[in-house]
Design an enzyme around this catalytic site. Structure first.
Site, PDB file in Angstrom:
ATOM      1  N   LYS A 117       0.880  -1.115   0.001  1.00  0.00           N
ATOM      2  CA  LYS A 117       0.081   0.018  -0.107  1.00  0.00           C
ATOM      3  C   LYS A 117       0.863   1.330  -0.101  1.00  0.00           C
ATOM      4  O   LYS A 117       0.244   2.364  -0.495  1.00  0.00           O
ATOM      5  CB  LYS A 117      -0.915   0.064   0.985  1.00  0.00           C
ATOM      6  CG  LYS A 117      -2.045  -1.049   1.126  1.00  0.00           C
ATOM      7  CD  LYS A 117      -3.220  -0.625   0.408  1.00  0.00           C
ATOM      8  CE  LYS A 117      -4.413  -1.553   0.290  1.00  0.00           C
ATOM      9  NZ  LYS A 117      -5.424  -0.787  -0.638  1.00  0.00           N
ATOM     10  N   SER A 173      -8.751  -0.357   6.758  1.00  0.00           N
ATOM     11  CA  SER A 173      -9.038  -1.235   7.909  1.00  0.00           C
ATOM     12  C   SER A 173      -7.316  -1.506   8.336  1.00  0.00           C
ATOM     13  O   SER A 173      -7.160  -1.979   9.587  1.00  0.00           O
ATOM     14  CB  SER A 173      -9.305  -2.852   7.426  1.00  0.00           C
ATOM     15  OG  SER A 173      -8.240  -3.242   6.437  1.00  0.00           O
ATOM     16  N   GLU A 225      -9.927 -14.064  -4.141  1.00  0.00           N
ATOM     17  CA  GLU A 225     -10.560 -13.442  -2.993  1.00  0.00           C
ATOM     18  C   GLU A 225     -10.933 -14.633  -2.059  1.00  0.00           C
ATOM     19  O   GLU A 225     -11.004 -15.744  -2.382  1.00  0.00           O
ATOM     20  CB  GLU A 225     -11.851 -13.189  -3.754  1.00  0.00           C
ATOM     21  CG  GLU A 225     -11.641 -11.706  -4.589  1.00  0.00           C
ATOM     22  CD  GLU A 225     -12.965 -11.262  -5.013  1.00  0.00           C
ATOM     23  OE1 GLU A 225     -13.324 -10.200  -4.763  1.00  0.00           O
ATOM     24  OE2 GLU A 225     -13.825 -12.330  -5.770  1.00  0.00           O
ATOM     25  N   ASP A 257     -17.025 -10.200  -3.915  1.00  0.00           N
ATOM     26  CA  ASP A 257     -17.545  -9.315  -4.805  1.00  0.00           C
ATOM     27  C   ASP A 257     -16.687  -8.904  -6.271  1.00  0.00           C
ATOM     28  O   ASP A 257     -17.705  -8.779  -6.988  1.00  0.00           O
ATOM     29  CB  ASP A 257     -17.342  -7.727  -3.990  1.00  0.00           C
ATOM     30  CG  ASP A 257     -16.018  -7.272  -3.760  1.00  0.00           C
ATOM     31  OD1 ASP A 257     -15.359  -8.208  -2.787  1.00  0.00           O
ATOM     32  OD2 ASP A 257     -15.239  -6.472  -4.200  1.00  0.00           O
ATOM     33  N   SER A 262       1.299  -9.812  -0.438  1.00  0.00           N
ATOM     34  CA  SER A 262       0.890  -8.288  -0.374  1.00  0.00           C
ATOM     35  C   SER A 262       1.113  -7.701   0.920  1.00  0.00           C
ATOM     36  O   SER A 262       1.138  -6.439   1.054  1.00  0.00           O
ATOM     37  CB  SER A 262      -0.721  -8.223  -0.822  1.00  0.00           C
ATOM     38  OG  SER A 262      -1.290  -8.843   0.218  1.00  0.00           O
TER      39      SER A 262
END
Length: 336
Positions: free
Chosen positions: A71, A96, A222, A228, A322
Site C-alpha cells: 500500500k 482497515s 478472493e 465481490d 501483499s
C-alpha cells in the site's frame, strides 16, 4: 492520465462521466517517483514450494515493503503529487489498516498530516502503527457505518484531500510498480496471482504485467466470503455484497472500485476463491518453510496455489505476497 479538475481524487463515484484512464505509462511514471523512497522488495524462490505446487514459483514479497505492505507504493505516489497547499491542509483516508499506515507514513514523509477512518475491529497492530506514524484516527463500526461517507464528510469539514484506498488513478499506478519490478527481475511469466480487495493492486499489476509479458494469465484471488469482484465480473458491472466476515481483513470489501473494475474487467482472466482455512494453511507454510510472516490477505494468492485452484497450471508463476502486518497474538490465534 488526465487529472480531474476536482484534484487528485477526481470524480470516481457511480454514474460519473469523467473517469480517468490509467495506463502502463502511469505505472512507469509512478516507478520513477517511488525510486529511492519505496523498497524494491525481494523475489523469493523455494524448491520446496515448487515441488509442492508443481511449477516454478516467484514470490514478490511486499511484506518487506515500507509499512509492511504494498500500500505504501500507491499512497506515496498519490500524496507526492499534491500541491503545497493541499499538503499543508492535510489528507484523509479510510482503511482497515494497511492503506491507513501507508497514508500516515507518506503524509509524514511529505510534511503533511493524516486523518484516518478505521473500523473498531481493525487489527490492534495496524491501529498502533498508524498512530505511530502520527495520524489522527477516527473509529467506526464496519458492519453498520459507511466509512466512505464518514471520511468524505471529515474531508469536506476540515478541507482535507481524500486519498481512497484503491479507486484512485495514482494509487492504482503506484500499486502496479510491484508487478513491474517482479517481471523486470524474473522476465516474462506465464501467470500472475494477486489478492483482490478493492482491486487496486490487481488493476495496477495487470497494467504492468500484460504490457511486459503479453499473453500472461492474470488471476485474482478472493476469500470465499468476500467474492465481490468475482460476482461483478460475472454480472458485467460492480455489485455489492454484505460486509464480508473473513480473517482476510484487507479483502473484506463490499464492492470493487469503479476505476479498478474497469481495468480488471478488461485484463483479468479469472478470479478464484480460497477459504479462511486455506489461508491459514498458506500462512503456516510461509512461516515454517519459507521463513516469512504474512497476514491473511497477504497469503491468499499463495493459498490458491497450494489448494490447487489454478487449472491448468502454467509453468512459471508470479505471486504477490501483499503484506505481513499481523501482530504476534493474532498470528498465534490464527494458526492455533
Amino acid at each position: 492520465m488526465t487529472p480531474s479538475p476536482d484534484g487528485p481524487t477526481g470524480p470516481t463515484g457511480p454514474g460519473s462521466t469523467d473517469v480517468p484512464v490509467v495506463t502502463f505509462d502511469d505505472v512507469r511514471d509512478a516507478a520513477r517517483r517511488l525510486s529511492g523512497v519505496a523498497h524494491r522488495t525481494p523475489v523469493l524462490r523455494s524448491r520446496t514450494l515448487d515441488a509442492l505446487v508443481g511449477a516454478e514459483i516467484h514470490l514478490k514479497c511486499e511484506n518487506f515493503q515500507r509499512v509492511g505492505a504494498f500500500k505504501f507504493r500507491g499512497a506515496y505516489n498519490a500524496l507526492s503529487r499534491l500541491s503545497a497547499q493541499q499538503l499543508a491542509r492535510g489528507v484523509a483516508a479510510y482503511s482497515s489498516g494497511n492503506h491507513a499506515q501507508a497514508v500516515a507514513l507518506a503524509a509524514r514523509e511529505l510534511g503533511s498530516h493524516a486523518v484516518i477512518v478505521m473500523p473498531e475491529d481493525a487489527p490492534a497492530s495496524k491501529v498502533a502503527a498508524t498512530a505511530g506514524y502520527g495520524a489522527e484516527i477516527v473509529r467506526y463500526d464496519r458492519y453498520t457505518g459507511d466509512r466512505n461517507a464518514l471520511c468524505r464528510r471529515l474531508a469536506e469539514e476540515r478541507g482535507l484531500t481524500l486519498i481512497p484506498p484503491y479507486d484512485h488513478p495514482h494509487v492504482i499506478a503506484g500499486q502496479g510498480t510491484a508487478a513491474l519490478e517482479l517481471i523486470e527481475e524474473t522476465g516474462p511469466l506465464d501467470a500472475l496471482l494477486a489478492p483482490v480487495g478493492g482491486g487496486g493492486l490487481m488493476a495496477g499489476s495487470a497494467l504492468a504485467a500484460t504490457a511486459l509479458a503479453p499473453g500472461i494469465r492474470m488471476i485474482g484471488v478472493e476469500p470465499v466470503a468476500g467474492d465481490d469482484t468475482r460476482r461483478s465480473l460475472a454480472a458485467g458491472h460492480p455489485v455489492t455484497i454484505p460486509v464480508p466476515r473473513t480473517i482476510a481483513d484487507g479483502q473484506a470489501v463490499e464492492s470493487p472500485g469503479e476505476l479498478t473494475f474497469a481495468v480488471n474487467r478488461r485484463l483479468l482472466d479469472s478470479v478464484v476463491l480460497v477459504s479462511d482455512e486455506e489461508i491459514r494453511a498458506a500462512m503456516k507454510l510461509a512461516f515454517e518453510r519459507l521463513k516469512i510472516v504474512t497476514e491473511p490477505s497477504g497469503a491468499s494468492a499463495l493459498a490458491a496455489l497450494l489448494a490447487g485452484r489454478i487449472d491448468p497450471l502454467p509453468p512459471r508463476i508470479g505471486v504477490i505476497i501483499s503484506g505481513g502486518n499481523v501482530g504476534v497474538e493474532r498470528f498465534l490465534e490464527l494458526l492455533g
